[in-house]
Design an enzyme around this catalytic site. Structure first.
Site, PDB file in Angstrom:
ATOM      1  N   ARG A 191       0.811  -1.224   0.000  1.00 27.90           N
ATOM      2  CA  ARG A 191       0.000   0.000   0.000  1.00 27.90           C
ATOM      3  C   ARG A 191       0.845   1.275   0.000  1.00 27.90           C
ATOM      4  O   ARG A 191       0.332   2.365  -0.180  1.00 27.90           O
ATOM      5  CB  ARG A 191      -0.988  -0.010   1.173  1.00 27.90           C
ATOM      6  CG  ARG A 191      -1.978   1.147   1.125  1.00 27.90           C
ATOM      7  CD  ARG A 191      -3.093   1.019   2.145  1.00 27.90           C
ATOM      8  NE  ARG A 191      -2.614   0.670   3.457  1.00 27.90           N
ATOM      9  CZ  ARG A 191      -2.015   1.521   4.290  1.00 27.90           C
ATOM     10  NH1 ARG A 191      -1.815   2.782   3.946  1.00 27.90           N
ATOM     11  NH2 ARG A 191      -1.609   1.112   5.481  1.00 27.90           N
TER      12      ARG A 191
ATOM     13  N   TYR B  20     -15.525   9.634 -19.901  1.00 28.75           N
ATOM     14  CA  TYR B  20     -15.795   8.250 -19.524  1.00 28.75           C
ATOM     15  C   TYR B  20     -16.870   8.265 -18.418  1.00 28.75           C
ATOM     16  O   TYR B  20     -16.793   9.067 -17.483  1.00 28.75           O
ATOM     17  CB  TYR B  20     -14.505   7.611 -19.028  1.00 28.75           C
ATOM     18  CG  TYR B  20     -14.709   6.236 -18.481  1.00 28.75           C
ATOM     19  CD1 TYR B  20     -14.986   5.175 -19.327  1.00 28.75           C
ATOM     20  CD2 TYR B  20     -14.668   5.998 -17.113  1.00 28.75           C
ATOM     21  CE1 TYR B  20     -15.201   3.905 -18.823  1.00 28.75           C
ATOM     22  CE2 TYR B  20     -14.881   4.738 -16.601  1.00 28.75           C
ATOM     23  CZ  TYR B  20     -15.153   3.693 -17.455  1.00 28.75           C
ATOM     24  OH  TYR B  20     -15.371   2.445 -16.953  1.00 28.75           O
TER      25      TYR B  20
ATOM     26  N   ASP C 177      -7.074  11.990 -19.460  1.00 24.96           N
ATOM     27  CA  ASP C 177      -7.296  10.553 -19.476  1.00 24.96           C
ATOM     28  C   ASP C 177      -6.822  10.088 -20.851  1.00 24.96           C
ATOM     29  O   ASP C 177      -7.450  10.353 -21.865  1.00 24.96           O
ATOM     30  CB  ASP C 177      -8.778  10.254 -19.255  1.00 24.96           C
ATOM     31  CG  ASP C 177      -9.071   8.760 -19.194  1.00 24.96           C
ATOM     32  OD1 ASP C 177      -8.333   7.989 -19.836  1.00 24.96           O
ATOM     33  OD2 ASP C 177     -10.045   8.374 -18.534  1.00 24.96           O
TER      34      ASP C 177
ATOM     35  N   LYS D  62      -7.280  -1.345 -20.068  1.00 23.79           N
ATOM     36  CA  LYS D  62      -7.523  -1.289 -21.499  1.00 23.79           C
ATOM     37  C   LYS D  62      -6.248  -1.661 -22.276  1.00 23.79           C
ATOM     38  O   LYS D  62      -5.815  -2.786 -22.201  1.00 23.79           O
ATOM     39  CB  LYS D  62      -8.070   0.091 -21.871  1.00 23.79           C
ATOM     40  CG  LYS D  62      -9.224   0.556 -20.962  1.00 23.79           C
ATOM     41  CD  LYS D  62     -10.429  -0.358 -20.996  1.00 23.79           C
ATOM     42  CE  LYS D  62     -11.418  -0.130 -19.845  1.00 23.79           C
ATOM     43  NZ  LYS D  62     -11.850   1.232 -19.625  1.00 23.79           N
TER      44      LYS D  62
HETATM   45  C1  LIG Z   1     -12.242   2.010 -18.524  1.00 25.41           C
HETATM   46  C2  LIG Z   1     -11.914   3.437 -18.472  1.00 25.41           C
HETATM   47  C3  LIG Z   1     -11.698   4.106 -17.253  1.00 25.41           C
HETATM   48  C4  LIG Z   1     -11.865   3.432 -15.910  1.00 25.41           C
HETATM   49  O1  LIG Z   1     -10.998   2.392 -15.727  1.00 25.41           O
HETATM   50  P1  LIG Z   1     -11.282   1.105 -14.782  1.00 25.41           P
HETATM   51  O2  LIG Z   1     -10.036   0.329 -14.934  1.00 25.41           O
HETATM   52  O3  LIG Z   1     -12.511   0.451 -15.310  1.00 25.41           O
HETATM   53  O4  LIG Z   1     -11.497   1.622 -13.396  1.00 25.41           O
HETATM   54  C5  LIG Z   1     -11.346   5.440 -17.294  1.00 25.41           C
HETATM   55  N1  LIG Z   1     -11.253   6.106 -18.466  1.00 25.41           N
HETATM   56  C6  LIG Z   1     -11.477   5.500 -19.648  1.00 25.41           C
HETATM   57  C7  LIG Z   1     -11.360   6.298 -20.898  1.00 25.41           C
HETATM   58  C8  LIG Z   1     -11.818   4.154 -19.702  1.00 25.41           C
HETATM   59  O5  LIG Z   1     -12.042   3.576 -20.884  1.00 25.41           O
END
Ligand SMILES: *Cc1c(COP(=O)(O)O)cnc(C)c1O
Length: 390
Positions: A48, A102, A174, A199
């Site tokens: 952690r 998102y 992001d 992703k």
């Molecule tokens: C999936 C996603 C997230 C969130 O991610 P998790 O791993 O599901 O918590 C944030 N931003 C984008 C663009 C995403 O595709």
């Protein structure tokens, strides 16, 4: 080449790897310990605290990939998003966010921020001036997502970063949809880069993780909140993620090629109304995308002609699966109207340009001919089956 002089696939394969000094194994050893002796060392290692050997190794790789001084890995993309945002926001502060975000990030802001006394505004458009228009005296963060979900809009990274600098505000992006293979926002002046590593970094639909990369100073601030929030990633998953990233350059470049081929095929198709892909010259921000992206990514969306039923189309596909998530080596589709944007009213969807026939397509690494044959088959099947009812 990055600033350290190594190319993408070399960083993916080697940066941050741990040496197996005992057995000279080829891959990083996995250290699962949650407890480390600290009598003769000055670092107290603990999962952690984000500083186990495997965590530290992977953080180096991610920092190198994003041309950042430092990085941290989290238990999910949302752990990364929430920790990064709240590290720079306190009661009385304000944040400006891009209009289309998102869903999880949108929910975090609209469902939680009131409780913390943090106010927020969403932009009315995607231009840098749309961000500047929303800035108030107490604005502390500008937040963008490009390409965006599901219509693949492109935000001018350099333009927004410059506005943030001018006003002394932290800029965040992001960068999930592009992946570090296709877009390195720090080179365009962005302060903090966030990824859902679930992703493209993971890439096989079997890891849930997140990452943040920035300067040492900003990461220090994010780390302090991160260890209190406790959103660290298990070392086993850290190790799997390191392995996955070794092939990220190969995977994503193949996905770029396939997505362009699919976008061009769909654009020319008589049964398709529109295609949204930044790599197409018809995309309204193609030139901007070319300036800030090295590849146009594996995500696209398209609209079926109104006479084709979107759910029947999805059910008729054999290779391409319907799936909520994205960015795996396998191709997937979803209908935003029925899934990610189902809770929005039809009017708001229409305002945002999300039609019932819209299909979001996460293009995998299969052979493009097979994907095309799959779509051809599904369209024929829908036509045949609906002829009797229409
Ligand atoms: C999936 C996603 C997230 C969130 O991610 P998790 O791993 O599901 O918590 C944030 N931003 C984008 C663009 C995403 O595709």
């Amino acid at each position: 080449m990055d600033k350290r002089g190594k190319g993408l696939n070399t960083i993916c394969t080697h940066v941050g790897e741990l040496e197996d000094t005992k057995y000279k194994g080829a891959v990083s050893p996995l250290y699962m310990s949650t407890s480390y002796a600290f009598d003769d060392v000055d670092v107290k290692r603990y999962p952690r605290y984000f500083n186990t050997p495997n965590q530290e190794g992977l953080c180096k790789k991610i920092a190198a990939l994003e041309h950042a001084e430092s990085a941290l890995i989290f238990g999910s993309g949302m752990a990364a998003v929430s920790t990064a945002l709240l590290a720079f926001l306190r009661a009385g502060d304000h944040i400006v966010l891009q209009q289309t975000l998102y869903g999880g990030t949108y929910n975090l802001v609209t469902e939680e921020f009131d409780k913390y006394g943090i106010s927020y505004s969403f932009t009315k458009g995607w231009e840098p001036k749309d961000f500047e228009n929303e800035i108030r005296e107490n604005t502390k963060v500008l937040y963008i997502e490009t390409p965006s979900n599901p219509l693949l809009t492109i935000t001018d990274i350099e333009g927004v970063a410059a506005i943030a600098k001018k006003h002394g505000i932290v800029s965040m992006i992001d960068n999930t949809f592009a992946s570090p293979v296709n877009q390195n926002p720090i080179d365009f002046g962005i302060d903090v880069v966030i990824h859902s590593a679930t992703k493209y970094m993971g890439g096989h639909s079997d890891i849930c993780a997140g990452a943040v990369a920035s300067t040492k100073e900003h990461m220090h601030r994010i780390f302090h909140l991160a260890k209190n929030f406790g959103g660290s990633l298990s070392d086993y998953t850290v190790w799997l993620l390191e392995r996955s990233i070794k092939t990220m350059g190969l995977r994503v470049r193949a996905q770029n090629e396939n997505a362009l081929a699919m976008a061009q095929y769909l654009e020319a198709h008589v049964d398709i109304d529109a295609v949204y892909y930044p790599g197409l010259t018809i995309h309204k921000d193609h030139e901007l995308a070319k300036r800030q992206m090295k590849g146009f990514g594996g995500m696209l969306s398209f609209e079926l002609k109104p006479y084709l039923d979107a759910s029947l189309f999805q059910r008729s596909l054999k290779i391409i699966k319907s799936s909520m998530s994205l960015a795996g080596v396998e191709s997937t589709v979803l209908s935003p109207t029925q899934t990610s944007h189902a809770l929005m009213s039809a009017e708001v969807r229409a305002e945002q340009g999300i039609k019932d026939g819209l299909i979001r397509f996460s293009v995998g690494i299969e052979e493009p001919e097979d994907l095309i044959a799959d779509i051809e088959y599904a369209i024929k099947k829908v036509k045949k089956e609906t002829k009797t009812t229409v």
